[in-house]
Motif scaffolding. Structure first.
Motif, PDB file in Angstrom:
ATOM      1  N   VAL A  41       1.144  -1.018  -0.115  1.00  0.00           N
ATOM      2  CA  VAL A  41      -0.124  -0.042   0.304  1.00  0.00           C
ATOM      3  C   VAL A  41       1.228   1.225   0.157  1.00  0.00           C
ATOM      4  N   LEU A 140      -2.867  -3.167  -5.394  1.00  0.00           N
ATOM      5  CA  LEU A 140      -1.708  -3.722  -3.875  1.00  0.00           C
ATOM      6  C   LEU A 140      -1.143  -4.012  -4.691  1.00  0.00           C
ATOM      7  N   VAL A 228      -6.925  -1.470   5.168  1.00  0.00           N
ATOM      8  CA  VAL A 228      -6.425  -1.157   4.147  1.00  0.00           C
ATOM      9  C   VAL A 228      -8.094  -1.838   3.096  1.00  0.00           C
ATOM     10  N   THR A 348      -5.851   4.582  -2.871  1.00  0.00           N
ATOM     11  CA  THR A 348      -3.876   4.701  -2.689  1.00  0.00           C
ATOM     12  C   THR A 348      -3.742   3.731  -4.126  1.00  0.00           C
ATOM     13  N   ILE A 357      -6.980   3.654   1.674  1.00  0.00           N
ATOM     14  CA  ILE A 357      -6.413   3.569   3.126  1.00  0.00           C
ATOM     15  C   ILE A 357      -7.315   4.326   3.990  1.00  0.00           C
TER      16      ILE A 357
END
Length: 400
Positions: A41, A140, A228, A348, A357
């Motif tokens: 992240v 991610l 997350v 993110t 996040i």
């Protein structure tokens, strides 16, 4: 409200067992070894790596594992249990767009390391099988984890140095693989953190000089956690939107007569010279985001972690309004997290879907997740999933 789905990391033992069984089933024998690399992240510093900017990514405990065995006939064979067909082809035939799909990230690493002179002329190909606990399509960096796990495997099997300098060279190859073979015009932040992270730290990635400096990140010591939120909205970087944003950033720099917008940020260049309103908004995001990274570093250095919240939220507003890479799902979960008491929240990754996040009190993480889930349900959106995000370690060999 209950029913929040948590995507927990899978243990090395479980991943190794699965990848070993998959390798044997696909290729009929045992691999030479197995290597793992993390997803990531980004705490802050979004869409600035290709502008020579500053970023603060964090390695996730969720990992991709590759089992690898060298060959002697010039063939690369790639397979996975994660979906998508296996791919077999000759190393000499790898090129832009060939192969396509998920195997392009693996083939691209072989191609790029070969072009960099890291695989000697006698490299005879490899068999590769993949398992992963990094959610695919969640923003991610599942692709970077895939690339970096294989790059480290090939480096160690070839006797190449894997100190920080060696890992920096491998990260550069992985970026080239993604840009030139997989045709995804991303920057280099993801590969840097996958190969050069440190547990308990975020990584200050300076894309102007390629440096990667670990910075302590002690959220748990302050009673905080980074939540997350995977919106499960489709996330794709190859549909043209990401490339358009990158081109806008490059065009803005050219019109300002600077080598990059990092140069404009450092020099305090007046952005009013950009008469095109779209380019002005794109440049404003990059310049302000670089400053937000610096503000984040200052707050972290003095232990003022809760004061990071407004900085994170300002980043999301900039990404939403100036860079225009958010979406309804991301805006929903950010707004819901803030309403539930998060200190700050932001999308993110590349955007257009993917993850967000939220900085929260550790004791309230379940309550914030439940509130976010309820908000998504109330708007008829796909139900998000949630991941823990302690700052974890970089790519490494794992033992069977």
């Amino acid at each position: 409200m209950s029913g929040a789905v948590w995507v927990d990391p899978v243990s090395d033992a479980a991943l190794v067992g699965a990848v070993t069984a998959g390798f044997r089933g696909e290729f009929g024998d045992a691999p030479e070894g197995m290597w793992a690399a993390p997803g990531r992240v980004n705490l802050i510093g979004e869409h600035v790596d290709y502008a020579d900017g500053l970023s603060l990514p964090v390695a996730l405990p969720h990992r991709t594992v590759v089992a690898v065995r060298r060959r002697g006939d010039g063939v690369l064979r790639c397979a996975s249990s994660l979906g998508g067909p296996a791919w077999h082809g000759r190393v000499e035939e790898i090129g832009p767009g060939n192969p396509s799909g998920w195997a392009s990230y693996l083939a691209g690493v072989v191609w790029a390391m070969g072009r960099a002179g890291l695989l000697g002329n006698d490299f005879g190909g490899a068999d590769v099988f993949v398992e992963s606990s990094v959610p695919v399509g969640a923003g991610l960096s599942s692709s970077a984890a895939l690339e970096c796990a294989l790059a480290l495997a090939l480096a160690e099997l070839s006797g190449l140095p894997t100190d920080d300098a060696g890992r920096a060279a491998l990260a550069a190859c992985c970026v080239r693989a993604e840009n030139e073979i997989a045709l995804a015009p991303t920057g280099g932040m993801d590969q840097a953190v996958a190969l050069r992270a440190r547990a308990g730290h975020t990584l200050l990635v300076d894309s102007a000089d390629g440096s990667a400096t670990p910075v302590p990140l002690d959220l748990a010591g302050e009673g905080l956690a980074l939540l997350v939120i995977d919106t499960r909205a489709p996330h794709r970087l190859v549909d043209g939107q990401y490339a358009q944003r990158r081109k806008s950033v490059e065009d803005a720099a050219a019109r300002l007569s600077v080598a990059s917008l990092r140069e404009a940020a450092d020099a305090g260049t007046d952005l009013r010279g950009l008469t095109d309103p779209t380019l002005a908004r794109r440049a404003r995001h990059v310049v302000s985001e670089i400053e937000r990274v610096r503000e984040t570093l200052s707050l972290m250095a003095s232990g003022r972690y809760r004061e990071l919240g407004p900085v994170l939220t300002a980043s999301h507003v900039s990404l939403r309004d100036d860079f225009e890479v958010s979406c309804a799902e991301l805006d929903c979960v950010v707004e819901a997290a803030l309403a539930a008491g998060a200190y700050g929240a932001r999308m993110t990754g590349g955007g257009f879907g993917g993850s967000a996040i939220a900085l929260v009190e550790a004791a309230e993480i379940d309550a914030v997740a439940s509130a976010v889930l309820a908000a998504a349900r109330s708007r008829g959106l796909t139900e998000p999933r949630f991941l823990p995000a302690p700052a974890s370690s970089p790519a490494r060999r794992v033992l069977g």
